[in-house]
Design an enzyme around this catalytic site. Structure first.
Site, PDB file in Angstrom:
ATOM      1  N   THR A 169     -34.327   1.620 -30.685  1.00 42.11           N
ATOM      2  CA  THR A 169     -35.361   2.716 -30.604  1.00 42.11           C
ATOM      3  C   THR A 169     -36.055   2.448 -29.306  1.00 42.11           C
ATOM      4  OG1 THR A 169     -37.342   3.402 -31.570  1.00 42.11           O
ATOM      5  CG2 THR A 169     -36.763   1.068 -32.055  1.00 42.11           C
ATOM      6  N   ASP A 170     -36.758   3.447 -28.845  1.00 42.72           N
ATOM      7  CA  ASP A 170     -37.728   3.442 -27.840  1.00 42.72           C
ATOM      8  C   ASP A 170     -39.034   2.706 -28.057  1.00 42.72           C
ATOM      9  OD1 ASP A 170     -38.787   5.441 -29.306  1.00 42.72           O
ATOM     10  OD2 ASP A 170     -38.800   7.026 -27.809  1.00 42.72           O
ATOM     11  N   GLU A 171     -39.334   2.625 -29.399  1.00 42.07           N
ATOM     12  CA  GLU A 171     -40.591   2.010 -29.659  1.00 42.07           C
ATOM     13  C   GLU A 171     -40.569   0.396 -29.608  1.00 42.07           C
ATOM     14  OE1 GLU A 171     -41.978   3.184 -33.732  1.00 42.07           O
ATOM     15  OE2 GLU A 171     -41.259   5.118 -33.798  1.00 42.07           O
TER      16      GLU A 171
ATOM     17  N   TYR B  22     -42.098  -2.634 -37.802  1.00 42.23           N
ATOM     18  CA  TYR B  22     -40.807  -1.816 -37.710  1.00 42.23           C
ATOM     19  C   TYR B  22     -40.313  -2.167 -36.214  1.00 42.23           C
ATOM     20  CZ  TYR B  22     -37.481   1.732 -35.907  1.00 42.23           C
ATOM     21  OH  TYR B  22     -36.205   2.342 -35.600  1.00 42.23           O
TER      22      TYR B  22
ATOM     23  N   LYS C 114     -36.938  -4.401 -34.706  1.00 41.95           N
ATOM     24  CA  LYS C 114     -35.887  -3.781 -33.830  1.00 41.95           C
ATOM     25  C   LYS C 114     -35.980  -4.550 -32.611  1.00 41.95           C
ATOM     26  CE  LYS C 114     -33.796  -0.711 -34.542  1.00 41.95           C
ATOM     27  NZ  LYS C 114     -32.285  -0.772 -35.299  1.00 41.95           N
TER      28      LYS C 114
HETATM   29  P1  NAD Z   1     -32.484   5.726 -42.215  1.00 41.69           P
HETATM   30  O1  NAD Z   1     -33.577   4.914 -42.743  1.00 41.69           O
HETATM   31  O2  NAD Z   1     -32.223   7.404 -42.390  1.00 41.69           O
HETATM   32  O3  NAD Z   1     -31.011   5.191 -42.602  1.00 41.69           O
HETATM   33  C1  NAD Z   1     -30.689   3.898 -42.826  1.00 41.69           C
HETATM   34  C2  NAD Z   1     -29.592   3.602 -43.438  1.00 41.69           C
HETATM   35  O4  NAD Z   1     -29.399   2.281 -43.566  1.00 41.69           O
HETATM   36  C3  NAD Z   1     -29.692   3.913 -45.050  1.00 41.69           C
HETATM   37  O5  NAD Z   1     -28.639   4.397 -45.127  1.00 41.69           O
HETATM   38  C4  NAD Z   1     -29.940   2.576 -45.826  1.00 41.69           C
HETATM   39  O6  NAD Z   1     -29.452   2.756 -47.033  1.00 41.69           O
HETATM   40  C5  NAD Z   1     -28.977   1.716 -44.550  1.00 41.69           C
HETATM   41  N1  NAD Z   1     -29.624   0.157 -44.958  1.00 41.69           N
HETATM   42  C6  NAD Z   1     -30.808  -0.266 -44.967  1.00 41.69           C
HETATM   43  N2  NAD Z   1     -30.853  -1.507 -45.046  1.00 41.69           N
HETATM   44  C7  NAD Z   1     -29.370  -2.128 -45.330  1.00 41.69           C
HETATM   45  C8  NAD Z   1     -28.904  -3.104 -45.537  1.00 41.69           C
HETATM   46  N3  NAD Z   1     -29.368  -4.242 -45.827  1.00 41.69           N
HETATM   47  N4  NAD Z   1     -27.482  -3.234 -45.499  1.00 41.69           N
HETATM   48  C9  NAD Z   1     -26.723  -1.924 -45.428  1.00 41.69           C
HETATM   49  N5  NAD Z   1     -27.168  -0.919 -45.340  1.00 41.69           N
HETATM   50  C10 NAD Z   1     -28.740  -0.663 -45.277  1.00 41.69           C
HETATM   51  O7  NAD Z   1     -32.634   5.765 -40.635  1.00 41.69           O
HETATM   52  P2  NAD Z   1     -31.922   6.438 -39.490  1.00 41.69           P
HETATM   53  O8  NAD Z   1     -33.051   7.153 -39.068  1.00 41.69           O
HETATM   54  O9  NAD Z   1     -30.576   6.983 -39.806  1.00 41.69           O
HETATM   55  O10 NAD Z   1     -31.976   5.403 -38.308  1.00 41.69           O
HETATM   56  C11 NAD Z   1     -30.734   4.861 -38.085  1.00 41.69           C
HETATM   57  C12 NAD Z   1     -30.844   3.725 -36.853  1.00 41.69           C
HETATM   58  O11 NAD Z   1     -31.353   4.336 -35.758  1.00 41.69           O
HETATM   59  C13 NAD Z   1     -31.884   2.572 -37.149  1.00 41.69           C
HETATM   60  O12 NAD Z   1     -31.433   1.566 -36.639  1.00 41.69           O
HETATM   61  C14 NAD Z   1     -32.929   3.315 -36.415  1.00 41.69           C
HETATM   62  O13 NAD Z   1     -33.736   1.956 -35.807  1.00 41.69           O
HETATM   63  C15 NAD Z   1     -32.585   3.842 -35.259  1.00 41.69           C
HETATM   64  N6  NAD Z   1     -33.162   4.938 -34.563  1.00 41.69           N
HETATM   65  C16 NAD Z   1     -33.615   5.801 -35.263  1.00 41.69           C
HETATM   66  C17 NAD Z   1     -34.333   7.031 -34.688  1.00 41.69           C
HETATM   67  C18 NAD Z   1     -35.014   8.222 -35.567  1.00 41.69           C
HETATM   68  O14 NAD Z   1     -35.462   8.984 -35.253  1.00 41.69           O
HETATM   69  N7  NAD Z   1     -34.635   8.341 -36.867  1.00 41.69           N
HETATM   70  C19 NAD Z   1     -34.525   6.820 -33.288  1.00 41.69           C
HETATM   71  C20 NAD Z   1     -33.951   5.939 -32.662  1.00 41.69           C
HETATM   72  C21 NAD Z   1     -33.345   4.994 -33.251  1.00 41.69           C
HETATM   73  O1  DAU Z   2     -38.972   6.873 -31.326  1.00 41.07           O
HETATM   74  C1  DAU Z   2     -37.983   6.684 -32.109  1.00 41.07           C
HETATM   75  C2  DAU Z   2     -38.673   6.304 -33.565  1.00 41.07           C
HETATM   76  O2  DAU Z   2     -38.764   7.675 -34.282  1.00 41.07           O
HETATM   77  C3  DAU Z   2     -37.437   5.840 -34.548  1.00 41.07           C
HETATM   78  O3  DAU Z   2     -37.316   4.391 -34.047  1.00 41.07           O
HETATM   79  C4  DAU Z   2     -37.945   5.568 -36.114  1.00 41.07           C
HETATM   80  O4  DAU Z   2     -36.920   4.921 -36.998  1.00 41.07           O
HETATM   81  C5  DAU Z   2     -38.354   6.916 -36.459  1.00 41.07           C
HETATM   82  O5  DAU Z   2     -38.769   6.905 -37.637  1.00 41.07           O
HETATM   83  C6  DAU Z   2     -39.259   7.605 -35.746  1.00 41.07           C
HETATM   84  O6  DAU Z   2     -40.641   6.962 -35.712  1.00 41.07           O
HETATM   85  P1  DAU Z   2     -42.155   7.720 -35.507  1.00 41.07           P
HETATM   86  O7  DAU Z   2     -43.204   6.968 -36.330  1.00 41.07           O
HETATM   87  O8  DAU Z   2     -42.318   8.328 -34.275  1.00 41.07           O
HETATM   88  O9  DAU Z   2     -41.624   8.883 -36.603  1.00 41.07           O
HETATM   89  P2  DAU Z   2     -42.291   9.793 -37.724  1.00 41.07           P
HETATM   90  O10 DAU Z   2     -41.487  10.893 -38.094  1.00 41.07           O
HETATM   91  O11 DAU Z   2     -42.770   8.779 -38.620  1.00 41.07           O
HETATM   92  O12 DAU Z   2     -43.776  10.376 -36.986  1.00 41.07           O
HETATM   93  C7  DAU Z   2     -43.734  10.921 -35.918  1.00 41.07           C
HETATM   94  C8  DAU Z   2     -45.055  11.451 -35.340  1.00 41.07           C
HETATM   95  O13 DAU Z   2     -45.779  12.220 -36.345  1.00 41.07           O
HETATM   96  C9  DAU Z   2     -45.787  10.093 -34.991  1.00 41.07           C
HETATM   97  O14 DAU Z   2     -46.624  10.198 -34.065  1.00 41.07           O
HETATM   98  C10 DAU Z   2     -46.700   9.971 -36.451  1.00 41.07           C
HETATM   99  C11 DAU Z   2     -46.819  11.499 -36.710  1.00 41.07           C
HETATM  100  N1  DAU Z   2     -46.900  11.742 -38.240  1.00 41.07           N
HETATM  101  C12 DAU Z   2     -45.946  11.353 -38.982  1.00 41.07           C
HETATM  102  C13 DAU Z   2     -45.953  11.749 -40.413  1.00 41.07           C
HETATM  103  C14 DAU Z   2     -44.808  10.938 -41.290  1.00 41.07           C
HETATM  104  C15 DAU Z   2     -47.905  12.580 -38.895  1.00 41.07           C
HETATM  105  O15 DAU Z   2     -48.760  13.097 -37.905  1.00 41.07           O
HETATM  106  N2  DAU Z   2     -47.969  12.870 -39.952  1.00 41.07           N
HETATM  107  C16 DAU Z   2     -47.202  12.446 -40.722  1.00 41.07           C
HETATM  108  O16 DAU Z   2     -47.173  12.668 -42.192  1.00 41.07           O
END
Ligand code: NAD
Ligand code: DAU
Length: 348
Positions: A130-132, A155, A159
């Protein structure tokens, strides 16, 4: 290719598997390993099991379970790993970080150890990050692949830790790794705890839209299918040991994004005669340690591998709103937890 996809029942993993089989006519075998936490929903892939049974296997397993995972590597002659599995929600990590340390750090370490012991059969270990990990930007500037790590939440710290381990396994053991650090994804199958699906579903239901702080935090949004195409490009053509940033050049203040969603839902008239969804916006207490701004520079991926995002935010958000409106059954089963019952019947 026998590709192990971890976390394939989550949001991005589901989209990645669907992308490989539906869009790319993938010729190898996908072994999806997911422990099915609250975020893992195997119902997302029921049609994939039905239509691509000979190319797709699902196994319920925890990446922290070394014995089981090693068995899976051997049974399925895994030669490629695409590692999505993680605890992914920042707010949950603030309340209860334990699972984040276990899955994101220990689980990744586990997969690396198993891979190191089978180095001869492994052609690629791709780690999704992630970019975080880079922390927060001020008004200007971008995250580059060499930006120093400065994670703010449990989190992002977990990562960051896993990224360091993956890199170390390349430097020390010459494991053929690649890493990608991506910005915020959105699209179908995202669990409705994340900003975009939460706002869509609350707006449709006429519930309050909780915006943290002043709503001016900036995220850099990418349609999930564009993330999937980037990951596939890196797995096929990325250089071993390299990191690639992935982003859609789409910075938006949270409040602007929520207003966009409101405008789209207002147009669909699902809440006819009850005023604009914008009336539901409520500013609430800020997230502790809330990063102010993310912005990815993805030039390396574009210049070296020729990747580009195909979906504009306008189209992507429209498509996403439509998907949530058209998939009421999925939404109801996820919100009511009915899919958990289905998992118990199918897999226990
Ligand atoms: P998600 O939470 O929707 O899915 C995660 C999946 O991993 C789920 O199906 C869960 O059951 C599985 N999991 C969790 N713990 C596990 C374990 N111990 N063993 C096996 N499976 C397990 O997450 P996502 O949003 O699909 O993110 C996927 C990946 O991408 C993550 O590594 C996250 O850090 C990264 N990522 C997400 C975003 C985003 O915006 N969602 C952006 C950048 C990177
Ligand atoms: O940047 C990549 C990341 O993006 C991933 O690594 C994470 O897995 C993914 O969850 C996401 O993280 P964020 O914290 O940026 O996403 P989230 O959807 O939780 O929140 C997006 C923005 O919105 C953040 O600035 C917080 C704000 N927010 C979020 C929620 C859930 C609100 O203002 N209200 C809300 O209820």
């Amino acid at each position: 290719m026998n590709i192990l996809v971890t976390g394939g029942c989550g949001f991005i993993g589901t989209n990645f598997i669907r992308f490989l089989l539906n869009d790319k006519d993938f010729a190898g075998h996908i072994i999806n390993v997911d422990s099915l936490t609250y975020a893992g929903n195997p119902e997302n892939l029921v049609d994939i099991t039905d239509n691509f049974g000979e190319k797709y296997t699902f196994i319920q397993a925890d990446i922290c379970d070394q014995e089981h995972m090693a068995q899976i590597f051997d049974d399925h002659e895994i030669d490629t790993v695409c590692h999505f599995a993680a605890e992914s929600h920042v707010d949950r990590s603030i309340v209860a970080p334990d699972d984040f340390i276990q899955t994101n750090i220990v689980g990744t370490f586990n997969l690396l150890e198993i891979s190191r012991n089978r180095k001869n059969q492994l052609s690629r270990f791709h780690h999704i990050s992630t970019d975080e990990v880079y922390g927060s930007l001020g008004k200007d500037g971008f995250f580059y692949e060499n930006t120093p790590y400065q994670p703010s939440s449990p989190y992002s710290a977990s990562k960051a830790s896993s990224d360091h381990l993956v890199r170390a396994y390349h430097t020390t053991y010459n494991l053929p790794v690649t890493i990608s650090n991506c910005s915020n994804n959105y699209g179908p199958y995202q669990f409705p705890e994340k900003l975009i699906p939460l706002m869509i579903l609350n707006a449709i239901a006429g519930k309050s839209l909780p915006v943290y702080g002043d709503g001016k935090n900036i995220r850099d949004w990418l349609y999930v299918k564009d993330h999937c195409s980037a990951v596939w490009e890196i797995i096929q053509h990325g250089k071993e040991g390299e990191t690639y940033n992935i982003g859609g050049d789409c910075e938006l203040e949270n409040i602007r994004l929520v207003e966009m969603i409101c405008d789209i839902i207002d147009e669909t008239q699902v809440r006819r005669a009850t005023g604009s969804c914008k009336d539901l916006i409520t500013f609430v207490k800020d997230r502790p340690g809330h990063d102010r701004r993310y912005a990815i520079d993805a030039s390396k991926l574009k210049n070296e591998l020729g990747w580009s995002a195909k979906t504009t935010v306008e189209t992507g958000i429209q498509t996403t709103v439509r998907w949530y409106l058209e998939n009421k059954n999925w939404v109801n089963r996820v919100k009511s937890g009915a899919y958990r019952e289905w998992i118990k019947q199918q897999y226990k």
